[in-house]
Design a protein around this motif. Sequence first.
Motif, mmCIF file in Angstrom:
data_model
loop_
_atom_site.group_PDB
_atom_site.id
_atom_site.type_symbol
_atom_site.label_atom_id
_atom_site.label_comp_id
_atom_site.label_asym_id
_atom_site.label_seq_id
_atom_site.Cartn_x
_atom_site.Cartn_y
_atom_site.Cartn_z
ATOM 1 N N ALA A 66 0.851 -1.187 0.000
ATOM 2 C CA ALA A 66 0.000 0.000 0.000
ATOM 3 C C ALA A 66 0.890 1.240 0.000
ATOM 4 C CB ALA A 66 -0.895 0.016 1.233
ATOM 5 N N GLU A 67 0.345 2.319 -0.546
ATOM 6 C CA GLU A 67 1.049 3.585 -0.431
ATOM 7 C C GLU A 67 0.288 4.471 0.544
ATOM 8 O OE1 GLU A 67 1.613 5.890 -4.051
ATOM 9 O OE2 GLU A 67 2.652 7.483 -2.961
ATOM 10 N N ALA A 68 1.015 5.085 1.454
ATOM 11 C CA ALA A 68 0.394 6.002 2.409
ATOM 12 C C ALA A 68 0.310 7.382 1.781
ATOM 13 C CB ALA A 68 1.231 6.056 3.690
ATOM 14 N N ILE A 76 5.975 4.947 2.076
ATOM 15 C CA ILE A 76 5.718 6.332 2.488
ATOM 16 C C ILE A 76 6.473 7.265 1.544
ATOM 17 C CG2 ILE A 76 5.276 5.853 4.925
ATOM 18 C CD1 ILE A 76 8.191 6.464 5.501
ATOM 19 N N ASN A 77 5.932 8.454 1.385
ATOM 20 C CA ASN A 77 6.574 9.440 0.524
ATOM 21 C C ASN A 77 7.562 10.267 1.331
ATOM 22 O OD1 ASN A 77 5.186 9.361 -2.230
ATOM 23 N ND2 ASN A 77 3.471 9.282 -0.776
ATOM 24 N N ILE A 78 8.742 10.426 0.772
ATOM 25 C CA ILE A 78 9.747 11.244 1.449
ATOM 26 C C ILE A 78 9.983 12.470 0.589
ATOM 27 C CG2 ILE A 78 12.086 11.286 2.372
ATOM 28 C CD1 ILE A 78 11.452 8.726 3.409
ATOM 29 N N LEU A 138 10.319 3.165 1.001
ATOM 30 C CA LEU A 138 10.452 4.609 0.857
ATOM 31 C C LEU A 138 10.326 5.037 -0.600
ATOM 32 C CD1 LEU A 138 13.560 5.067 3.215
ATOM 33 C CD2 LEU A 138 11.145 4.810 3.824
ATOM 34 N N GLU A 139 9.415 5.990 -0.846
ATOM 35 C CA GLU A 139 9.244 6.518 -2.201
ATOM 36 C C GLU A 139 9.879 7.897 -2.291
ATOM 37 O OE1 GLU A 139 5.356 6.449 -3.910
ATOM 38 O OE2 GLU A 139 4.969 4.379 -3.283
ATOM 39 N N ILE A 140 10.782 8.021 -3.243
ATOM 40 C CA ILE A 140 11.425 9.317 -3.458
ATOM 41 C C ILE A 140 11.343 9.647 -4.932
ATOM 42 C CG2 ILE A 140 13.623 10.560 -3.385
ATOM 43 C CD1 ILE A 140 14.388 8.891 -0.971
ATOM 44 N N MET A 192 11.753 4.456 -6.727
ATOM 45 C CA MET A 192 11.911 5.716 -7.440
ATOM 46 C C MET A 192 10.549 6.120 -7.979
ATOM 47 S SD MET A 192 14.197 6.692 -10.761
ATOM 48 C CE MET A 192 15.758 6.143 -10.114
ATOM 49 N N ASP A 193 9.990 7.165 -7.342
ATOM 50 C CA ASP A 193 8.628 7.595 -7.655
ATOM 51 C C ASP A 193 8.597 8.365 -8.975
ATOM 52 O OD1 ASP A 193 5.957 7.922 -7.256
ATOM 53 O OD2 ASP A 193 6.126 9.109 -5.420
ATOM 54 N N ASP A 194 7.464 8.339 -9.624
ATOM 55 C CA ASP A 194 7.205 9.165 -10.819
ATOM 56 C C ASP A 194 8.205 8.919 -11.944
ATOM 57 O OD1 ASP A 194 5.204 10.265 -9.273
ATOM 58 O OD2 ASP A 194 6.444 11.948 -8.616
ATOM 59 N N LEU A 198 11.374 0.739 -9.680
ATOM 60 C CA LEU A 198 10.941 1.907 -10.440
ATOM 61 C C LEU A 198 9.429 1.960 -10.386
ATOM 62 C CD1 LEU A 198 12.972 1.851 -13.787
ATOM 63 C CD2 LEU A 198 13.557 2.913 -11.601
ATOM 64 N N LYS A 199 8.904 3.133 -10.090
ATOM 65 C CA LYS A 199 7.458 3.288 -10.088
ATOM 66 C C LYS A 199 7.092 4.084 -11.327
ATOM 67 C CE LYS A 199 4.027 3.820 -6.674
ATOM 68 N NZ LYS A 199 3.492 4.541 -5.529
ATOM 69 N N ILE A 200 6.511 3.407 -12.302
ATOM 70 C CA ILE A 200 6.206 4.082 -13.567
ATOM 71 C C ILE A 200 5.092 5.093 -13.372
ATOM 72 C CG2 ILE A 200 5.305 3.749 -15.899
ATOM 73 C CD1 ILE A 200 6.743 1.180 -16.063
ATOM 74 N N ALA A 231 3.670 -0.232 -11.735
ATOM 75 C CA ALA A 231 3.069 0.846 -12.519
ATOM 76 C C ALA A 231 2.037 1.564 -11.672
ATOM 77 C CB ALA A 231 2.422 0.297 -13.775
ATOM 78 N N GLU A 232 2.047 2.873 -11.790
ATOM 79 C CA GLU A 232 1.138 3.701 -10.998
ATOM 80 C C GLU A 232 0.072 4.288 -11.919
ATOM 81 O OE1 GLU A 232 2.266 6.714 -7.616
ATOM 82 O OE2 GLU A 232 2.887 7.501 -9.541
ATOM 83 N N GLY A 233 -1.094 4.578 -11.380
ATOM 84 C CA GLY A 233 -2.124 5.220 -12.189
ATOM 85 C C GLY A 233 -2.745 4.295 -13.216
HETATM 86 CA CA CA Z 1 4.368 8.323 -4.153
#
Ligand code: CA
Length: 556
Positions: free
Chosen positions: A338-340, A397-399, A429-431, A456-458, A477-479, A513-515
């Motif tokens: 899950a992402e907070a 979590i987002n940093i 950790l998402e950065i 690695m976010d975005d 990698l988070k696409i 993959a996100e979104g």
């Molecule tokens: Ca994020």
Amino acid sequence: MTNTNSLSDRYSDFVIKSLENDDKSVHILWDCCGNTYKQLGHKIIADDCSDPLVAIRKENIIDPSSVSAYDVFCAQVESGIIKGAERNDLEIDLSMKLEGDSDYELYHIYILFLIGKSGKVEFAHINIRKYTEAEAFSKGVLSVFSSDKAPQIFAKRISRMMNKFADKEIAFIQFDVERFKLINDNYGVEVGDEILKFFSNSLSVILNDDQPFCRLTADVFMIVISFDEEDEILDFIHMIDSMLTGYKGIEYRLIFGVAIVEDRSMHTRRLGDNATLARQSVKGNALKNIGFYNGRLKTELYQQQTIEDDMTEAVIHDEFVMYLQPKHCISSGRIIGAEALARWIHHDRGIISPAEFIPIFEKNGFILKLDLLIWEKACKQIREWIDAGIEPVPISINISREYLESYDVVSKLLELINKYDFSINLLQLEITETVDTEGTSAVVRKMKESGFTMLMDDFGSGYSSLNMLKTTQFDVLKIDRSFLSEFMESERGRKIIEHTISMSKDIGLDIIAEGVENNEQAQFLNRCGCDKAQGFYYSKPIPVDQFNKKLIEVNT
Ligand code: CA
Ligand code: C2E
Ligand code: CA
């Protein structure tokens, strides 16, 4: 003869009679409706309604070359006329210059407003008398009333120059000293005053008659200029900036706000306010010291204001909550994490999205507080799952980048894991990786060495580049959503996604993959070798209790 005239005439008769013996002061009767003037008193100028300047000049009240004093005079009377409707009279002490080089001298000006039948001020009777030296002395030091401190004159000059340059563009430029208070605190108020005086003096030398300026409040100055090309504004500001910065080696920074006049009928006050908004928009911005006004800015700044006003209280009342958005395995459908994501449940406005408050918090530093709060909620949640006998899934979590530069984030995170006592692989950790900076990669390395899983976010949103994959410390990698949706539209784009995925796997990076918003996207990703997805197709970010229900339903 109209009624109005007879009021004027009756009044002048009265004044003339009562002033027969007064040879010390000058009396002027100003017809506010027709803007004409008569002088009454010890020497009666024929009531030819001459220009007041002529009348005054004849009496040597004001040196005609001292235009500012004349302007002060008129501006005071004009504002008096407006106020006159409330009050019947106005009394001011005005210091004026008689001859070019002479000193300022103190005059007492008394104005009586004559209100006509209509209830409006129709005439102003102005009595001007020079204070004797003794009187002036007892009034204290003469305050020099020059244009740099008199907004009313300033307004007049602006309208004069706007008329003169009807075919040019006009810009209102405002500036102040960033954290001027610090100069006063560190060097003393005298030095602060000296600097402001230096600004005034320099501006009066640098600027020409068609570039009026004014000191609005303590350290806020305004200049109005005409221009043809917008570049000229920047050149002008750079010139002012370089001439005014660094007085006696004292370090300070000037902040500029620019409002370009779009509607000349707008009140100068409002144009000035726009320049203020523009100036405030770059406060605290280390990279920029010039802000430009546009209409959008106004609403943004308003929202920013309410957000900043309420944020501290919001922490106290626990208005920031953690939502969780599940991450799914595409082939099995299971929830794998899950992402907070933060939500602000505002007492008045309802749910505010992070898109609105995060950028503001990043700017004003409050993000450090918010992040800590959300991190702790995430850790607490993991502990609760374990205690409730629910199989825990990792929460990411987002940093915020701000954190990476200014705080020992790693020990803070380790402390939390210690406190809630769970395995480090449950906290990810998402950065957002942007153009790499030394500081960031050092912290990321430290996180990685401590045992955290780094996401690695975005990825693909424009900041990240394939080049940085060479040396990256990241694990996953988070696409980015935009990368996915845009590239899926064409054959070529789909190829790029496919190869990005296979290349990343090749070099040992995992991918999510996100979104993901529909089944088509999910299936495509799955075919390309990416089996993890997060997005509205599966679930929006939801409150924790809803997430828990889902977790139990889907995974058991
Ligand atoms: Ca994020
Ligand atoms: P992000 O880290 O990229 O988070 C993902 C965002 O994409 C979330 O927006 C999520 O609701 C949205 N999203 C997920 N799936 C879909 C989808 O299928 N379609 C669409 N249209 N959107 C989807 P959200 O929650 O509004 O968060 C926005 C950004 O705010 C986050 O982007 C993150 O950068 C930041 N943020 C949120 N919470 C925190 C926090 O606690 N700390 C920090 N530093 N930043 C946070
Ligand atoms: Ca993202």
